[in-house]
Design a protein around this motif. Structure first.
Motif, mmCIF file in Angstrom:
data_model
loop_
_atom_site.group_PDB
_atom_site.id
_atom_site.type_symbol
_atom_site.label_atom_id
_atom_site.label_comp_id
_atom_site.label_asym_id
_atom_site.label_seq_id
_atom_site.Cartn_x
_atom_site.Cartn_y
_atom_site.Cartn_z
ATOM 1 N N GLU A 151 0.828 -1.207 0.000
ATOM 2 C CA GLU A 151 0.000 0.000 0.000
ATOM 3 C C GLU A 151 0.864 1.259 0.000
ATOM 4 N N GLU A 152 1.907 1.287 0.835
ATOM 5 C CA GLU A 152 2.813 2.442 0.871
ATOM 6 C C GLU A 152 3.490 2.631 -0.482
ATOM 7 N N HIS A 153 3.955 1.539 -1.074
ATOM 8 C CA HIS A 153 4.648 1.638 -2.360
ATOM 9 C C HIS A 153 3.699 2.130 -3.450
ATOM 10 N N ASN A 154 2.461 1.658 -3.436
ATOM 11 C CA ASN A 154 1.484 2.129 -4.425
ATOM 12 C C ASN A 154 1.202 3.617 -4.260
ATOM 13 N N ARG A 155 1.086 4.093 -3.009
ATOM 14 C CA ARG A 155 0.893 5.533 -2.771
ATOM 15 C C ARG A 155 2.130 6.311 -3.208
ATOM 16 N N PHE A 156 3.318 5.716 -3.003
ATOM 17 C CA PHE A 156 4.567 6.338 -3.455
ATOM 18 C C PHE A 156 4.540 6.509 -4.975
ATOM 19 N N LEU A 157 4.150 5.455 -5.693
ATOM 20 C CA LEU A 157 4.093 5.531 -7.161
ATOM 21 C C LEU A 157 3.078 6.571 -7.627
ATOM 22 N N GLU A 158 1.921 6.635 -6.955
ATOM 23 C CA GLU A 158 0.920 7.658 -7.283
ATOM 24 C C GLU A 158 1.498 9.049 -7.057
#
Length: 112
Positions: A47-54
């Motif tokens: 989840e953190e990595h996906n928010r980072f990519l966003e």
């Protein structure tokens, strides 16, 4: 009981020059600075990595905005993660996904 590898613990940084004799201007050489690591390293969640990519897609290299978007990491952690992520993209031949570096003179241009 605390294991010696548990945190917090203090690390002493080596100064660039370590000498017990006075420097050329007569002052003593600096002692190593100490800093304390407070939190144990934690792996990034999906989840953190996906928010980072966003955040990278929306804000490019504006680390404070990406940090606010992720919400659970510091600016230093975001920058470190980005550096590793960009190296991985470059290794995979996907440089087109890496946002361009920010212009450091941008702030001067805004004040004109």
């Amino acid at each position: 009981p605390l294991c010696p590898r548990q945190l917090p613990y203090t690390i002493y940084r080596k100064p660039k020059t370590m000498s017990s004799s006075p420097t050329s201007d007569g002052s003593k050489a600096r002692l190593p600075r100490k800093y304390t690591i407070r939190n144990q390293r934690q792996a990034w969640t999906t989840e953190e990595h996906n928010r980072f990519l966003e955040g990278i897609k929306m804000y490019k290299r504006d680390w404070s905005k990406v940090t606010a978007h992720v919400g659970t990491r510091t600016v230093v952690q975001i920058r470190s993660h980005a550096q590793k992520h960009f190296i991985k993209l470059k290794r995979q031949g996907r440089e087109n996904l890496i946002p361009p570096r920010r212009n450091k003179d941008r702030r001067e241009d805004e004040n004109i």
